[in-house]
Scaffold this motif. Structure first.
Motif, mmCIF file in Angstrom:
data_model
loop_
_atom_site.group_PDB
_atom_site.id
_atom_site.type_symbol
_atom_site.label_atom_id
_atom_site.label_comp_id
_atom_site.label_asym_id
_atom_site.label_seq_id
_atom_site.Cartn_x
_atom_site.Cartn_y
_atom_site.Cartn_z
ATOM 1 N N GLY A 153 0.760 -1.334 -0.127
ATOM 2 C CA GLY A 153 0.096 0.048 0.163
ATOM 3 C C GLY A 153 0.888 1.440 -0.062
ATOM 4 O O GLY A 153 0.448 2.328 0.352
ATOM 5 N N GLN A 154 2.192 1.260 -0.300
ATOM 6 C CA GLN A 154 3.053 2.122 -0.183
ATOM 7 C C GLN A 154 2.838 3.299 -1.656
ATOM 8 O O GLN A 154 2.375 2.565 -2.636
ATOM 9 C CB GLN A 154 4.261 1.841 -0.363
ATOM 10 N N LYS A 155 2.514 4.455 -1.193
ATOM 11 C CA LYS A 155 2.274 5.384 -2.234
ATOM 12 C C LYS A 155 3.055 6.762 -2.103
ATOM 13 O O LYS A 155 3.653 7.287 -1.296
ATOM 14 C CB LYS A 155 0.955 5.770 -2.124
ATOM 15 N N SER A 156 3.472 7.140 -3.329
ATOM 16 C CA SER A 156 4.129 8.538 -3.447
ATOM 17 C C SER A 156 3.595 9.647 -2.854
ATOM 18 O O SER A 156 2.337 9.636 -3.003
ATOM 19 C CB SER A 156 4.707 8.591 -4.931
ATOM 20 N N VAL A 157 4.408 10.394 -2.052
ATOM 21 C CA VAL A 157 3.617 11.690 -1.283
ATOM 22 C C VAL A 157 3.407 12.688 -2.745
ATOM 23 O O VAL A 157 4.271 12.826 -3.716
ATOM 24 C CB VAL A 157 4.718 12.475 -0.651
ATOM 25 N N GLY A 158 2.089 13.142 -2.636
ATOM 26 C CA GLY A 158 1.864 14.130 -4.015
ATOM 27 C C GLY A 158 1.495 15.591 -3.347
ATOM 28 O O GLY A 158 1.233 16.529 -4.562
ATOM 29 N N LEU A 159 1.013 15.657 -2.191
ATOM 30 C CA LEU A 159 0.454 17.006 -1.758
ATOM 31 C C LEU A 159 0.754 17.214 -0.183
ATOM 32 O O LEU A 159 0.535 16.242 0.518
ATOM 33 C CB LEU A 159 -0.793 17.105 -2.184
ATOM 34 N N TRP A 160 1.099 18.429 0.119
ATOM 35 C CA TRP A 160 1.439 18.797 1.512
ATOM 36 C C TRP A 160 0.556 19.874 1.734
ATOM 37 O O TRP A 160 0.472 20.707 1.234
ATOM 38 C CB TRP A 160 2.948 19.260 1.491
ATOM 39 N N LEU A 161 -0.209 19.722 2.784
ATOM 40 C CA LEU A 161 -1.134 20.673 3.447
ATOM 41 C C LEU A 161 -0.624 21.121 4.760
ATOM 42 O O LEU A 161 -0.419 20.328 5.766
ATOM 43 C CB LEU A 161 -2.374 20.117 3.581
ATOM 44 N N GLU A 162 -0.438 22.581 5.011
ATOM 45 C CA GLU A 162 -0.169 23.050 6.231
ATOM 46 C C GLU A 162 -1.368 23.972 6.676
ATOM 47 O O GLU A 162 -1.905 24.635 5.749
ATOM 48 C CB GLU A 162 1.104 23.854 6.073
ATOM 49 N N ALA A 163 -1.849 23.795 7.826
ATOM 50 C CA ALA A 163 -2.803 24.686 8.426
ATOM 51 C C ALA A 163 -2.591 26.118 8.448
ATOM 52 O O ALA A 163 -1.318 26.592 8.699
ATOM 53 C CB ALA A 163 -3.313 24.348 9.669
ATOM 54 N N SER A 164 -3.514 26.997 7.858
ATOM 55 C CA SER A 164 -3.227 28.370 7.784
ATOM 56 C C SER A 164 -2.934 29.156 9.129
ATOM 57 O O SER A 164 -2.247 30.215 9.186
ATOM 58 C CB SER A 164 -4.312 28.938 7.029
ATOM 59 N N ASP A 165 -3.376 28.645 9.986
ATOM 60 C CA ASP A 165 -3.242 29.099 11.275
ATOM 61 C C ASP A 165 -1.950 28.319 12.366
ATOM 62 O O ASP A 165 -2.020 28.247 13.492
ATOM 63 C CB ASP A 165 -4.195 29.073 12.175
ATOM 64 N N GLY A 166 -1.254 27.418 11.496
ATOM 65 C CA GLY A 166 -0.149 26.646 12.234
ATOM 66 C C GLY A 166 1.111 27.578 12.453
ATOM 67 O O GLY A 166 1.268 28.734 12.049
ATOM 68 N N SER A 167 2.094 27.075 13.223
ATOM 69 C CA SER A 167 3.055 27.935 13.405
ATOM 70 C C SER A 167 4.359 28.031 12.436
ATOM 71 O O SER A 167 4.342 26.921 11.603
ATOM 72 C CB SER A 167 3.794 27.447 14.918
ATOM 73 N N ASP A 168 4.756 28.936 12.293
ATOM 74 C CA ASP A 168 5.805 28.865 11.164
ATOM 75 C C ASP A 168 7.140 27.943 11.476
ATOM 76 O O ASP A 168 7.792 27.437 10.684
ATOM 77 C CB ASP A 168 6.605 30.564 11.294
ATOM 78 N N ASP A 169 7.174 27.730 12.657
ATOM 79 C CA ASP A 169 8.489 26.802 13.062
ATOM 80 C C ASP A 169 8.158 25.351 12.365
ATOM 81 O O ASP A 169 9.260 24.880 11.759
ATOM 82 C CB ASP A 169 8.605 26.573 14.446
ATOM 83 N N GLY A 170 6.992 24.764 12.570
ATOM 84 C CA GLY A 170 6.881 23.369 11.995
ATOM 85 C C GLY A 170 7.045 23.573 10.527
ATOM 86 O O GLY A 170 7.335 22.642 9.887
#
Length: 232
Positions: A153-170
Motif C-alpha cells: 500500500g505504499q504510495k508516493s507523496v503528492g501534496l503537502w497541506l499546512e494549516a493556515s493558522d499553524g506555527s511557522d516553526d513546523g
C-alpha cells in the motif's frame, strides 16, 4: 465578434452573447474539456472555470461538482469576470431568459468549492492516502512515500497541506523536505477544517498520496484562490 481563430483551440477567440447561446456547452464535441466563458467570450479548458446552471425559480446557482442538469453557463475562475457577469446581466443574456443569480453568488461559489476540496481530502483519508502529524509527515517527506515498504500500500507523496493558522516553526522544518521532493504546498485551510475532514479535533501538518485526488484538490484550491476565497 472577433475575427480569426485561436491557434490553440481552433475556435474563434471571442463570441458575442447571442452566438454563445447557440453554441453547444462542450465546445468541440460532447467529451471535449473546452468551454466558453460567458464573460470573456474565450474558449479554455474547464479545469480553470466554474459551471453555473439555472435552477428553480430561474435562479442561477453554482454547480462546482458539474453534475446538475441543464445547459451549463461557464465562467473563468476570476473575481473580475464574475463581477462583470453579475454587473452586466450576462447570465440572462447567455441563458436567453430572465434569470437572476442567487444572492451573494461569489461567496456561495467559494464556500462550495472550499467544501468540495475538503471533501476530497476526506476521501483521500478513507482510501489510506492521507496522514497527519508532524513526525509522520516529516518521515513521509524524507522518504517520499506514504505507507510501509513491502506492504503493498505504499504510495508516493503528492501534496503537502499546512494549516493556515499553524506555527511557522513546523512549516519551516518541513519546507526544505517538500521542496526537494517537488511536492506542492496547500495552506488554504485552518487546523479545525483539516482536523474535521481527517476525523480528529485538529490537524496542522498533512500529506496526501499522489494521484487523481491530489490533482483534483489542487484544481479546487486554484479555483478558490482565483476567486479570492483562499483565506480561511
Amino acid at each position: 465578434m472577433s475575427s480569426g481563430t485561436d491557434t490553440t483551440t481552433g475556435y474563434p477567440p471571442e463570441l458575442d452573447a447571442e452566438a454563445q447561446a447557440d453554441e453547444p456547452e462542450a465546445v468541440g464535441g460532447r467529451k471535449s474539456p473546452l468551454r466558453r466563458c460567458i464573460a470573456s467570450g474565450k474558449v479554455q479548458d474547464k479545469a480553470g472555470m466554474v459551471r453555473f446552471v439555472v435552477g428553480p425559480g430561474l435562479q442561477v446557482v453554482p454547480d462546482v461538482d458539474e453534475t446538475l442538469p441543464g445547459r451549463g453557463l461557464w465562467l473563468t475562475a476570476d473575481v473580475g469576470l464574475v463581477e462583470k457577469a453579475l454587473a452586466k446581466g450576462l447570465f440572462a443574456k447567455a441563458a436567453r431568459q430572465g434569470v437572476k443569480p442567487v444572492p451573494d453568488l461569489l461567496a456561495l461559489t467559494c464556500r462550495l468549492i472550499r467544501r468540495r476540496a475538503l471533501g476530497l481530502v476526506g476521501l483521500a483519508r478513507k482510501g489510506g492516502g492521507a496522514i497527519a502529524g508532524f513526525e509522520k509527515v516529516q518521515a513521509a517527506l524524507r522518504s517520499g512515500f506514504i505507507g510501509r515498504a513491502g506492504s503493498g500500500g505504499q504510495k508516493s507523496v503528492g501534496l503537502w497541506l499546512e494549516a493556515s493558522d499553524g506555527s511557522d516553526d513546523g512549516r519551516t522544518k518541513l519546507h526544505a523536505l517538500a521542496q526537494a521532493l517537488g511536492v506542492p504546498l496547500v495552506d488554504s485551510f485552518d487546523r479545525a477544517e483539516l482536523g474535521a475532514t481527517l476525523g480528529r479535533d485538529e490537524a496542522v501538518h498533512v500529506v496526501l498520496a499522489a494521484g487523481p485526488l491530489a490533482k483534483q484538490i489542487r484544481r479546487e484550491v486554484a479555483r478558490l484562490s482565483a476567486l479570492g476565497g483562499t483565506a480561511a
